[in-house]
Design a protein around this motif. Structure first.
Motif, PDB file in Angstrom:
ATOM      1  N   ASP A   1      10.907 -15.634 -73.566  1.00 23.56           N
ATOM      2  CA  ASP A   1      11.821 -16.771 -73.727  1.00 23.56           C
ATOM      3  C   ASP A   1      11.772 -17.669 -72.479  1.00 23.56           C
ATOM      4  O   ASP A   1      11.530 -18.891 -72.574  1.00 23.56           O
ATOM      5  CB  ASP A   1      13.231 -16.197 -73.962  1.00 23.56           C
TER       6      ASP A   1
ATOM      7  N   SER B   1      17.093 -18.594 -72.849  1.00 28.93           N
ATOM      8  CA  SER B   1      17.873 -19.466 -73.737  1.00 28.93           C
ATOM      9  C   SER B   1      18.545 -18.703 -74.884  1.00 28.93           C
ATOM     10  O   SER B   1      18.803 -17.506 -74.776  1.00 28.93           O
ATOM     11  CB  SER B   1      16.972 -20.585 -74.264  1.00 28.93           C
ATOM     12  N   ASP B   2      18.805 -19.411 -75.967  1.00 23.21           N
ATOM     13  CA  ASP B   2      19.523 -18.846 -77.126  1.00 23.21           C
ATOM     14  C   ASP B   2      18.906 -17.555 -77.671  1.00 23.21           C
ATOM     15  O   ASP B   2      19.634 -16.666 -78.109  1.00 23.21           O
ATOM     16  CB  ASP B   2      19.633 -19.888 -78.254  1.00 23.21           C
ATOM     17  N   ASP B   3      17.588 -17.468 -77.632  1.00 27.82           N
ATOM     18  CA  ASP B   3      16.912 -16.278 -78.155  1.00 27.82           C
ATOM     19  C   ASP B   3      17.440 -15.009 -77.481  1.00 27.82           C
ATOM     20  O   ASP B   3      17.790 -14.032 -78.136  1.00 27.82           O
ATOM     21  CB  ASP B   3      15.397 -16.390 -77.910  1.00 27.82           C
TER      22      ASP B   3
ATOM     23  N   ASP C   1      20.442 -24.775 -75.532  1.00 25.59           N
ATOM     24  CA  ASP C   1      19.440 -24.695 -76.597  1.00 25.59           C
ATOM     25  C   ASP C   1      20.048 -23.917 -77.756  1.00 25.59           C
ATOM     26  O   ASP C   1      20.522 -22.813 -77.570  1.00 25.59           O
ATOM     27  CB  ASP C   1      18.199 -23.951 -76.052  1.00 25.59           C
TER      28      ASP C   1
ATOM     29  N   ASP D   1       9.391 -20.974 -76.670  1.00 30.75           N
ATOM     30  CA  ASP D   1      10.282 -19.915 -76.176  1.00 30.75           C
ATOM     31  C   ASP D   1      10.537 -18.849 -77.238  1.00 30.75           C
ATOM     32  O   ASP D   1      10.511 -17.657 -76.947  1.00 30.75           O
ATOM     33  CB  ASP D   1      11.595 -20.489 -75.628  1.00 30.75           C
ATOM     34  N   THR D   2      10.746 -19.281 -78.479  1.00 31.94           N
ATOM     35  CA  THR D   2      11.033 -18.295 -79.523  1.00 31.94           C
ATOM     36  C   THR D   2       9.774 -17.534 -79.925  1.00 31.94           C
ATOM     37  O   THR D   2       9.826 -16.312 -80.126  1.00 31.94           O
ATOM     38  CB  THR D   2      11.688 -18.964 -80.749  1.00 31.94           C
TER      39      THR D   2
END
Ligand SMILES: [Mg+2]
Length: 272
Positions: A16, A49-51, A94, A234-235
């Motif tokens: 990520d 981030s969000d992941d 994000d 990132d994902t």
């Protein structure tokens, strides 16, 4: 088992963080070989981030509840998106549109177009606990309720569980009967990079991750290959890095990347 979980979750977080500075960039317009800072989201080096946030929120729920509790997970996702919990700096920079809408309204989106990788990116901790196929589908459906998303999560958890047991990825893939729209996974290794898409569509993300793993033989190369595919860097790298962490273990993750990762204690305290 906790060592494998640690390698999986840090493996995901590092993927990520490697991808955050170049998210949305087109393939061939950049090349990541090291942990970078700033770029697309203007975040310091090593920021995830969000992941990772949603993954550790899921971990924390399992840890606190001692088992799968979908409502508790949902509450923790609310705490993330509205209050910045489970983030490095207390801010959410994000997030996916489907995820935001679902957390706000209290149920997952079920439309064909709502098949981003938002549930795939956070499902990995479920591979480490007793959870049925129906449980996995319900966890996906907190945000992503369409069959394509729920089935993607079921496949990812199945693959992760077999890797945890020590099976080889190539053999695992050969033994699964992939249903549409994931049928390309059966022969993904034979495809050229030009045939691999790395968008935020959940099918593309899972394909890109498995392809990256099957075309490399160590953690570093796997996540860098994933990042350098471009687009949802990132994902794709997080989904790749989680499995690469299981395959190559804690010792397989470069020390300098673990050192560069920010918010390590926030990850560590959610591990069960
Ligand atoms: Mg992200």
């Amino acid at each position: 088992m906790k060592d494998k979980l640690r390698a999986a979750i840090f493996g995901l977080a590092i993927g990520d963080a490697l991808g955050v500075p170049v998210e949305f960039k087109n393939r061939g317009t950049f090349r990541v070989t090291e942990m970078l800072g700033f770029g697309v989201h203007s975040q310091p080096r090593g920021t995830w981030s969000d992941d990772t946030s949603l993954t550790i929120a899921t971990c924390d729920s399992i840890k606190r509840c001692g088992s799968i509790d979908v409502h508790d997970m949902y509450t923790r996702f609310q705490n993330w998106i509205f209050d910045g919990q489970y983030t490095v700096d207390g801010i959410v920079f994000d997030y996916g549109i489907t995820t935001y809408a679902a957390i706000k309204q209290g149920y997952g989106e079920n439309a064909e177009r709502s098949n981003g990788n938002g549930s795939l990116m956070r499902i990995l901790p479920v591979a480490f606990v007793d959870a049925s196929r129906a449980d996995i589908e319900k966890i996906s459906a907190i945000t992503h309720a369409h069959d394509t998303s729920t089935y993607g999560c079921v496949l990812y958890v199945d693959i992760a569980r077999k890797l945890i047991k020590g099976d080889a990825l190539q053999e695992i893939i050969s033994a699964i009967r992939f249903e549409t729209p994931y049928e390309r996974l059966a022969y993904i290794q034979t495809l050229d990079e030009t045939e691999i898409q790395s968008t935020g569509y959940v099918v593309h993300t899972l394909e890109a991750a498995i392809w990256s793993l099957l075309h490399t033989n160590n953690y570093r190369d796997a996540v860098l290959k994933a990042v350098n595919l471009g687009k949802d860097t990132d994902t794709v790298a997080a989904v790749t890095g989680g499995l690469a962490g299981i395959i190559y273990g804690w010792e397989g993750i470069p020390r300098e990347w673990i050192e560069a990762l920010r918010g390590k204690e926030k990850i560590e305290r959610t591990l069960f």
